[in-house]
Design a protein around this motif. Structure first.
Motif, PDB file in Angstrom:
ATOM      1  N   ALA A   5       0.959   0.830  17.299  1.00 59.02           N
ATOM      2  CA  ALA A   5       1.950   1.552  18.032  1.00 59.02           C
ATOM      3  C   ALA A   5       3.377   0.480  17.942  1.00 59.02           C
ATOM      4  O   ALA A   5       4.558   0.745  18.330  1.00 59.02           O
ATOM      5  N   LEU A   6       2.950  -0.678  17.536  1.00 59.41           N
ATOM      6  CA  LEU A   6       4.167  -1.581  17.577  1.00 59.41           C
ATOM      7  C   LEU A   6       4.958  -1.903  15.982  1.00 59.41           C
ATOM      8  O   LEU A   6       6.000  -1.809  16.120  1.00 59.41           O
ATOM      9  N   GLN A   7       3.924  -1.580  15.132  1.00 55.10           N
ATOM     10  CA  GLN A   7       4.376  -2.126  13.721  1.00 55.10           C
ATOM     11  C   GLN A   7       3.780  -1.362  12.643  1.00 55.10           C
ATOM     12  O   GLN A   7       2.846  -1.048  12.612  1.00 55.10           O
ATOM     13  N   THR A   8       4.582  -1.177  11.497  1.00 52.17           N
ATOM     14  CA  THR A   8       3.859  -1.026  10.166  1.00 52.17           C
ATOM     15  C   THR A   8       3.600  -2.393   9.374  1.00 52.17           C
ATOM     16  O   THR A   8       4.415  -2.941   9.322  1.00 52.17           O
ATOM     17  N   LEU A   9       2.091  -2.188   9.043  1.00 54.54           N
ATOM     18  CA  LEU A   9       1.998  -3.604   8.296  1.00 54.54           C
ATOM     19  C   LEU A   9       2.088  -3.510   6.886  1.00 54.54           C
ATOM     20  O   LEU A   9       1.078  -3.429   6.010  1.00 54.54           O
ATOM     21  N   ALA A  27       0.963  -1.145  -0.117  1.00 58.89           N
ATOM     22  CA  ALA A  27      -0.031  -0.166   0.034  1.00 58.89           C
ATOM     23  C   ALA A  27       1.085   1.296   0.008  1.00 58.89           C
ATOM     24  O   ALA A  27       2.024   1.339   0.688  1.00 58.89           O
ATOM     25  N   ALA A  28       0.336   2.225  -0.472  1.00 50.70           N
ATOM     26  CA  ALA A  28       1.220   3.822  -0.665  1.00 50.70           C
ATOM     27  C   ALA A  28       1.275   4.184   0.784  1.00 50.70           C
ATOM     28  O   ALA A  28       2.337   4.679   1.292  1.00 50.70           O
ATOM     29  N   ASN A  29       0.060   3.969   1.380  1.00 46.43           N
ATOM     30  CA  ASN A  29       0.043   4.443   2.998  1.00 46.43           C
ATOM     31  C   ASN A  29      -0.291   3.105   3.796  1.00 46.43           C
ATOM     32  O   ASN A  29      -1.300   3.166   4.186  1.00 46.43           O
ATOM     33  N   PRO A  30       0.734   2.400   4.192  1.00 43.40           N
ATOM     34  CA  PRO A  30       0.621   1.231   4.832  1.00 43.40           C
ATOM     35  C   PRO A  30      -0.126   1.459   6.364  1.00 43.40           C
ATOM     36  O   PRO A  30       0.272   2.256   6.861  1.00 43.40           O
ATOM     37  N   ILE A  31      -0.982   0.734   6.735  1.00 49.01           N
ATOM     38  CA  ILE A  31      -1.512   0.884   8.124  1.00 49.01           C
ATOM     39  C   ILE A  31      -0.579   0.547   9.226  1.00 49.01           C
ATOM     40  O   ILE A  31       0.458  -0.267   8.990  1.00 49.01           O
ATOM     41  N   ARG A  32      -0.925   1.281  10.278  1.00 46.55           N
ATOM     42  CA  ARG A  32       0.277   1.267  11.499  1.00 46.55           C
ATOM     43  C   ARG A  32      -0.540   1.057  12.785  1.00 46.55           C
ATOM     44  O   ARG A  32      -1.545   1.865  12.971  1.00 46.55           O
TER      45      ARG A  32
END
Length: 349
Positions: free
Chosen positions: A23-27, A16-21
């Motif tokens: 507090a622990l990780q960027t998916l 994804a251009a703007n990956p979901i995030r």
């Protein structure tokens, strides 16, 4: 009804251009693994499991299922699911069943229960002595990468789709910012909608107590996974000191770990994950324990198999899912509740 073949395939998720995030990780990355189990009478049971953050993860799981698990399953009586699952645990014991092997066992387990439901021509949950045919549903929509306006818009959309609750991520920045975001969502969705929050394991015990106190003043419905998942003693102390109900369980493996959590009185709402907990066979045991201890049970993640399990857990409370893509997409909602699957096996309609 002997298993003749186990077919496995995987696919990667586009970045994804703007990956979901949170507090622990960027998916970023990851994908899904699909399993088909065929029997000598022509029936096929299926499962599909979302898996991983990295691009190599789905392939790794598919290879493990194909090379390590499938040979154990082929030739077995597909109806003897408990025996098959125990054999898979023995097969993976040498290098550790918890972790990647559990995801594989879960995928096999879902496909077997799907097959058994199809063999009897009924939704699988009907084989589990169900308590209900629907359960309240909430939408996990509030990712940390969303701006405040985006967060408010997606929360309103969830309510418009019929969900009774929304969940949002916290602890990615400051407590003051979390308060601002929670308050904004509550103002948008109104008093009749529950707002849950999830810290994804990043807080210390003292910080979690502080956050819980502030969230209690806001009327947050539950505070999810503030501590490391394996910190059972920490959860027991937090639950005693918290004025906000504590939810956890998505990162625990097997009924034995959940038994320890229950014995230590470390949770108000338990949240097994279908993939990590061990599949329907293990989750039915976890659900029985939750019932024995009187602990409300909510799913981590959605899908027809997770929803089916909620029908058969005595203390089931909530299905977690995301936004619906259309009026006919999963789950079907009526008065804020997800309706049980109606197709054979785990086919939801």
């Amino acid at each position: 009804m002997r298993v003749t073949e186990v077919r496995v395939r995987y696919e990667n998720r586009p970045h994804a251009a703007n990956p979901i995030r949170d507090a622990l990780q960027t998916l970023t990355g990851g994908g899904s693994v699909h399993v088909e189990i065929q029997t000598d009478d022509g029936l096929v049971g299926v499962s599909s499991s979302s898996f991983g953050r990295g691009d190599g993860a789905p392939r790794s799981l598919a290879v493990l299922i194909e090379s390590e698990l499938a040979p154990v399953v082929v030739g077995q009586d597909a109806a003897e699911i408990g025996a098959i699952i125990e054999a898979l645990k023995v097969q993976t014991e040498y290098y550790g069943t918890f972790g990647l092997p559990t995801f594989g066992i879960s995928a096999i387990d879902v496909a077997l229960w799907d097959l058994l439901g199809k063999a009897h021509g009924v939704p699988t949950y009907r084989l589990w002595a169900p308590y209900r045919d629907r359960v309240p549903a909430y939408a996990m929509v509030g990712w940390s990468n969303y701006s405040l306006d985006e967060l408010k818009q997606v929360a309103v959309k969830a309510v418009e789709q019929g969900f009774r609750g929304v969940k949002m991520k916290v602890a990615a920045s400051t407590l003051d910012e979390d308060v601002e975001r929670i308050s904004a969502v509550q103002a948008e969705v109104g008093d009749g909608v529950r707002v849950m929050v999830d810290a994804n394991q990043v807080l210390t015990l003292d910080d979690a107590v502080l956050y819980a106190s502030v969230f209690a003043d806001l009327g947050v419905y539950w505070f999810e996974e503030p501590l490391r998942a394996d910190d059972i003693r920490g959860y027991a102390e937090l639950k005693q000191r918290s004025l906000t109900p504590i939810a956890t369980g998505e990162n625990l493996y097997s009924a034995r770990e959940f038994r320890e959590l229950f014995e230590q009185r470390g949770v108000d709402i338990v949240q097994p994950d279908l993939r990590r907990a061990g599949g329907p066979t293990e989750i039915r045991a976890i659900g029985g324990l939750a019932g024995a201890y009187g602990i409300p049970y909510a799913s981590h993640g959605g899908g027809p198999a997770a929803l089916s399990l909620l029908m058969s857990v005595p203390t089931a409370t909530w299905l977690e899912t995301g936004l619906r893509s259309s009026e006919r997409s999963f789950p079907l909602l009526e008065d804020g509740c997800a309706l049980a699957p109606t197709g054979a096996g785990f086919a939801w309609e």
